[in-house]
Design an enzyme around this catalytic site. Structure first.
Site, PDB file in Angstrom:
ATOM      1  N   GLY A  14       0.783  -1.231   0.000  1.00 41.25           N
ATOM      2  CA  GLY A  14       0.000   0.000   0.000  1.00 41.25           C
ATOM      3  C   GLY A  14       0.816   1.284   0.000  1.00 41.25           C
ATOM      4  N   SER A  15       2.041   1.262  -0.543  1.00 37.01           N
ATOM      5  CA  SER A  15       2.810   2.520  -0.571  1.00 37.01           C
ATOM      6  C   SER A  15       2.154   3.535  -1.507  1.00 37.01           C
ATOM      7  CB  SER A  15       4.273   2.282  -0.960  1.00 37.01           C
ATOM      8  OG  SER A  15       4.382   1.889  -2.309  1.00 37.01           O
ATOM      9  N   LEU A  60      -9.972  -8.149 -12.614  1.00 37.88           N
ATOM     10  CA  LEU A  60     -11.399  -7.905 -12.384  1.00 37.88           C
ATOM     11  C   LEU A  60     -12.203  -8.311 -13.613  1.00 37.88           C
ATOM     12  CD1 LEU A  60     -10.986  -4.425 -10.689  1.00 37.88           C
ATOM     13  CD2 LEU A  60     -11.760  -6.527  -9.560  1.00 37.88           C
ATOM     14  N   ASP A  88      -3.615  -4.701 -17.479  1.00 41.97           N
ATOM     15  CA  ASP A  88      -2.747  -3.530 -17.603  1.00 41.97           C
ATOM     16  C   ASP A  88      -2.852  -2.885 -18.979  1.00 41.97           C
ATOM     17  OD1 ASP A  88      -1.838  -3.850 -14.943  1.00 41.97           O
ATOM     18  OD2 ASP A  88      -0.512  -5.443 -15.610  1.00 41.97           O
ATOM     19  N   HIS A  92       0.298   0.835 -13.129  1.00 41.16           N
ATOM     20  CA  HIS A  92       1.133  -0.308 -13.493  1.00 41.16           C
ATOM     21  C   HIS A  92       2.585   0.155 -13.630  1.00 41.16           C
ATOM     22  CE1 HIS A  92       2.225  -4.190 -14.940  1.00 41.16           C
ATOM     23  NE2 HIS A  92       2.700  -3.702 -16.073  1.00 41.16           N
TER      24      HIS A  92
HETATM   25  C1  GAR Z   1       3.081  -1.214  -7.498  1.00 36.99           C
HETATM   26  O1  GAR Z   1       4.352  -1.236  -8.091  1.00 36.99           O
HETATM   27  C2  GAR Z   1       1.984  -1.291  -8.539  1.00 36.99           C
HETATM   28  O2  GAR Z   1       2.241  -0.533  -9.686  1.00 36.99           O
HETATM   29  C3  GAR Z   1       2.006  -2.764  -8.860  1.00 36.99           C
HETATM   30  O3  GAR Z   1       2.065  -3.354  -7.573  1.00 36.99           O
HETATM   31  C4  GAR Z   1       2.858  -2.512  -6.723  1.00 36.99           C
HETATM   32  C5  GAR Z   1       2.126  -2.269  -5.421  1.00 36.99           C
HETATM   33  O4  GAR Z   1       2.915  -1.538  -4.513  1.00 36.99           O
HETATM   34  N1  GAR Z   1       0.851  -3.152  -9.607  1.00 36.99           N
HETATM   35  C6  GAR Z   1       0.898  -4.035 -10.621  1.00 36.99           C
HETATM   36  O5  GAR Z   1       1.915  -4.637 -10.926  1.00 36.99           O
HETATM   37  C7  GAR Z   1      -0.405  -4.225 -11.390  1.00 36.99           C
HETATM   38  N2  GAR Z   1      -0.197  -5.053 -12.514  1.00 36.99           N
HETATM   39  P1  GAR Z   1       2.243  -0.875  -3.234  1.00 36.99           P
HETATM   40  O6  GAR Z   1       1.368  -1.947  -2.580  1.00 36.99           O
HETATM   41  O7  GAR Z   1       3.380  -0.484  -2.350  1.00 36.99           O
HETATM   42  O8  GAR Z   1       1.437   0.303  -3.685  1.00 36.99           O
END
Ligand code: GAR
Length: 205
Positions: free
Chosen positions: A13-14, A94, A151, A110
């Site tokens: 969740g950053s 989804l 994506d 993404h």
């Molecule tokens: C992020 O890098 C986001 O772009 C990626 O997951 C990570 C979550 O980081 N999403 C994907 O790869 C979607 N295909 P976070 O939980 O620290 O926000």
């Protein structure tokens, strides 16, 4: 009007944190009204709680189909009456059972440029491509989610992130994540201020 945003997050969740911070300090004219996760253990719940934002887990039940799960998820999200639903590290594809409830409202982040490295481990795959064939940049994009393609969808904002021969996975991840945190806030600023079209263009005839 202050836009209501529901964030869907599966893990750390950053990027959720970047939105919470921007909302709290006034850079983003939006209320994060709820955080929903498919993972009861996600650190995103802690981040929500620390900001006084309600969070809930909607976990897939044994025997439940994807459509049944997505219908339940859409009901949980719709209860918060969001203007935008932001997928910030949401790691489930989804179905239309969810997406048709929120037309032109679901936005995904993404860690790659449009058309490159869809799915998981995008940063790792970009680094492998750098080592194999000299790819000099990867990037980040924010886009609409019109359907079940992974994506893919009309791009709202994107930015390149350089890859250098000194990069390890850790250094490249840090650079990409910093770019994501800024780009996601920027994209939501644009959408909530109406500076970019906030419905996707009609497909070419
Ligand atoms: C992020 O890098 C986001 O772009 C990626 O997951 C990570 C979550 O980081 N999403 C994907 O790869 C979607 N295909 P976070 O939980 O620290 O926000």
């Amino acid at each position: 009007m202050t836009a209501r945003i529901v964030v869907l997050a599966s893990g750390n969740g950053s990027n959720l944190q970047a939105l919470l911070d921007a909302s709290a300090d006034g850079r983003l004219n939006a209320n994060i009204v709820a955080v929903v996760s498919n993972n009861a253990e996600a650190f995103a719940h802690t981040r929500a709680a620390n900001s006084g934002v309600p969070s809930l887990s909607v976990t897939k039940l044994p025997g439940e189909t994807r459509e049944q799960y997505d219908t339940r998820l859409s009901e949980a999200v719709a209860a918060f009456e969001p203007r935008f639903v932001v997928l910030a590290g949401w790691m489930r594809i989804l179905t239309m059972a969810f997406l048709s409830t929120f037309p032109n409202q679901v936005i995904n982040l993404h860690p790659a440029l449009p058309g490159e490295f869809p799915g998981t481990h995008a940063i790792e795959r970009a680094l492998a491509e750098h080592k194999q064939s000299g790819l000099a940049r990867t990037g980040v994009m924010v886009h609409y989610v019109p359907d079940e393609r992974v994506d893919e969808g009309d791009v709202i904002a994107s930015i390149e992130v350089p890859i250098t021969s000194l990069d390890s996975l850790e250094t490249l991840e840090a650079r990409v994540h910093a770019a994501e945190h800024a780009l996601l806030v920027h994209a939501l600023q644009q959408l909530t201020q109406g500076h970019v079209r906030n419905t996707p263009a009609a497909p070419d005839q």
